[in-house]
Design a protein around this motif. Structure first.
Motif, mmCIF file in Angstrom:
data_model
loop_
_atom_site.group_PDB
_atom_site.id
_atom_site.type_symbol
_atom_site.label_atom_id
_atom_site.label_comp_id
_atom_site.label_asym_id
_atom_site.label_seq_id
_atom_site.Cartn_x
_atom_site.Cartn_y
_atom_site.Cartn_z
ATOM 1 N N PHE A 117 1.249 -1.264 -0.146
ATOM 2 C CA PHE A 117 0.180 0.002 -0.221
ATOM 3 C C PHE A 117 0.957 1.190 0.152
ATOM 4 O O PHE A 117 0.763 1.952 -0.209
ATOM 5 N N TYR A 133 2.581 1.657 -3.370
ATOM 6 C CA TYR A 133 1.797 1.982 -4.904
ATOM 7 C C TYR A 133 1.282 2.989 -4.690
ATOM 8 O O TYR A 133 0.787 4.162 -5.123
ATOM 9 N N TRP A 134 1.852 4.015 -2.868
ATOM 10 C CA TRP A 134 1.214 5.285 -2.884
ATOM 11 C C TRP A 134 1.344 6.185 -3.946
ATOM 12 O O TRP A 134 2.658 6.489 -3.888
ATOM 13 N N SER A 146 1.505 6.071 -6.812
ATOM 14 C CA SER A 146 1.503 5.465 -7.697
ATOM 15 C C SER A 146 1.203 6.105 -9.156
ATOM 16 O O SER A 146 0.082 6.549 -8.929
ATOM 17 N N VAL A 167 -1.933 4.161 -9.618
ATOM 18 C CA VAL A 167 -3.353 4.365 -8.925
ATOM 19 C C VAL A 167 -4.051 6.472 -9.670
ATOM 20 O O VAL A 167 -4.591 6.205 -9.771
ATOM 21 N N ALA A 211 0.402 12.218 -9.863
ATOM 22 C CA ALA A 211 0.754 11.069 -9.482
ATOM 23 C C ALA A 211 1.844 12.373 -7.978
ATOM 24 O O ALA A 211 2.296 11.951 -7.232
ATOM 25 N N LYS A 247 2.010 12.736 -4.059
ATOM 26 C CA LYS A 247 3.186 12.279 -3.176
ATOM 27 C C LYS A 247 3.538 13.542 -2.240
ATOM 28 O O LYS A 247 4.034 13.317 -1.494
ATOM 29 N N VAL A 286 -8.183 8.501 -3.180
ATOM 30 C CA VAL A 286 -6.642 8.157 -2.783
ATOM 31 C C VAL A 286 -7.032 6.790 -2.365
ATOM 32 O O VAL A 286 -6.114 6.127 -3.117
ATOM 33 N N GLU A 303 -8.552 4.160 -4.176
ATOM 34 C CA GLU A 303 -7.958 3.323 -5.619
ATOM 35 C C GLU A 303 -6.572 3.037 -4.992
ATOM 36 O O GLU A 303 -6.442 2.281 -5.403
ATOM 37 N N THR A 304 -5.662 3.355 -4.108
ATOM 38 C CA THR A 304 -4.881 2.205 -4.359
ATOM 39 C C THR A 304 -5.131 1.482 -3.288
ATOM 40 O O THR A 304 -3.731 0.189 -3.627
ATOM 41 N N ASP A 305 -5.751 1.144 -2.515
ATOM 42 C CA ASP A 305 -6.022 0.052 -1.751
ATOM 43 C C ASP A 305 -6.780 -0.832 -3.422
ATOM 44 O O ASP A 305 -6.351 -2.090 -2.797
#
Length: 315
Positions: free
Chosen positions: A74, A77-78, A80, A83, A143, A147, A180, A183-185
């Protein structure tokens, strides 16, 4: 008389610039901050997870399926690009909301040429270094924004993640953070399901030509466990984490802070007033100093006349 003029000049300048700075502070848009606290989600028994992890390592098709590994995925992918692409596909209007400065409302499309002062100034440098920027935002831009704007603070000791996000709209701040995270999950869930399906497909093809009874029993048992893992991964809203605190709708704005802005306005006004009076002391014969001095003398005379009339008025 001279010092009275200086005191009046200081006071008038301080009042004027305080009102100017305070008016500017009132025009600053409020910022609302929301946050969320996440911990790993419990997934299956330890024996099953150990078997799955051993099987995937032996076959070289992925890591284990433990709660900690999914929680670690997780974090990877945060923010990314995958995502971000999912977000753009599901919410096409999001790009215009996030990067509205690059949208040409008149032609209903993204700008294809420089349109801000910063972009215009950068034209010569872009030509020198051979850079040809695109003014239409991409999934990578989204993305990068995630971040940079969403602070992901991982507490390794407590094995938890604290996420914060700020925006000018309180409802958008809550919605965007929850979206967010979701969608990351989902990206982690999809990756785990692909891993399970890869193992199932491989094991079934191997079973067709495997003659050793012990190997066949082991493969059959592993296929069954991966099918159960794949089935369990579809259950529940969240796959790799569970909420301790879900994103809340912020009621009070986190910035600007009225007291802080008032103090800054006072400091700014007094600094400018000190500069004005200092300039009058250093250059008393300059044209601006003579003009200000004349205006102050006129104002002092008017004030003196008003005070003298007040003293003579019969009671």
């Amino acid at each position: 008389m001279f010092y009275m003029r200086l005191a009046l000049a200081y006071g008038l300048a301080a009042i004027f610039f305080f009102l100017f700075a305070f008016k500017f502070a009132l025009g600053v848009a409020p910022i609302y901050t929301t946050d969320a606290l996440l911990i790993p989600k419990e997934q299956g028994g330890d024996s099953q997870l150990s078997t799955l992890a051993s099987a995937t390592r032996l076959l070289g098709i992925g890591g284990g399926g433990s709660q900690n590994s999914n929680f670690a995925k997780f974090q990877k992918y945060w923010g990314s690009r995958d995502v971000a692409q999912q977000l753009v596909a599901k919410h096409p209007e999001l790009m215009r909301q996030m990067f509205g400065a690059n949208w040409d409302n008149e032609n209903n499309r993204w700008y294809d040429h420089p349109h801000t002062l910063r972009q215009i100034v950068a034209i010569p440098l872009n030509k020198i270094f051979g850079v040809y920027p695109s003014y239409a935002p991409s999934a990578q831009d989204l993305a990068n924004y995630i971040k940079g704007a969403m602070v992901l603070d991982f507490d390794q000791g407590n094995n938890e993640i604290h996420v914060t996000f700020s925006a000018a709209d309180a409802k958008f701040a809550q919605w965007f953070m929850a979206t967010v995270i979701s969608e990351t999950d989902k990206a982690v869930r999809d990756a785990e399901q692909r891993r399970d399906q890869d193992f199932i497909n491989f094991s079934r093809s191997r079973l067709e030509r495997e003659t050793n009874v012990s190997y066949r029993d082991a493969l059959t048992d592993s296929v069954r466990q991966f099918e159960m893992s794949n089935m369990y991964s579809e259950a529940g809203d969240n796959f790799s984490f569970q909420y301790v605190e879900a994103p809340a709708l912020p009621i009070n704005h986190s910035a600007p802070r009225p007291l802080t802005y008032t103090i800054l306005a006072l400091v700014f006004a007094n600094l400018v007033a000190a500069c004005v009076t200092g300039a009058l002391l250093l250059w008393p014969r300059s044209a601006p100093a003579r003009w200000i001095g004349g205006a102050l003398d006129w104002l002092l005379n008017r004030l003196g006349g008003l005070f003298s009339l007040g003293r003579r008025r019969p009671t």
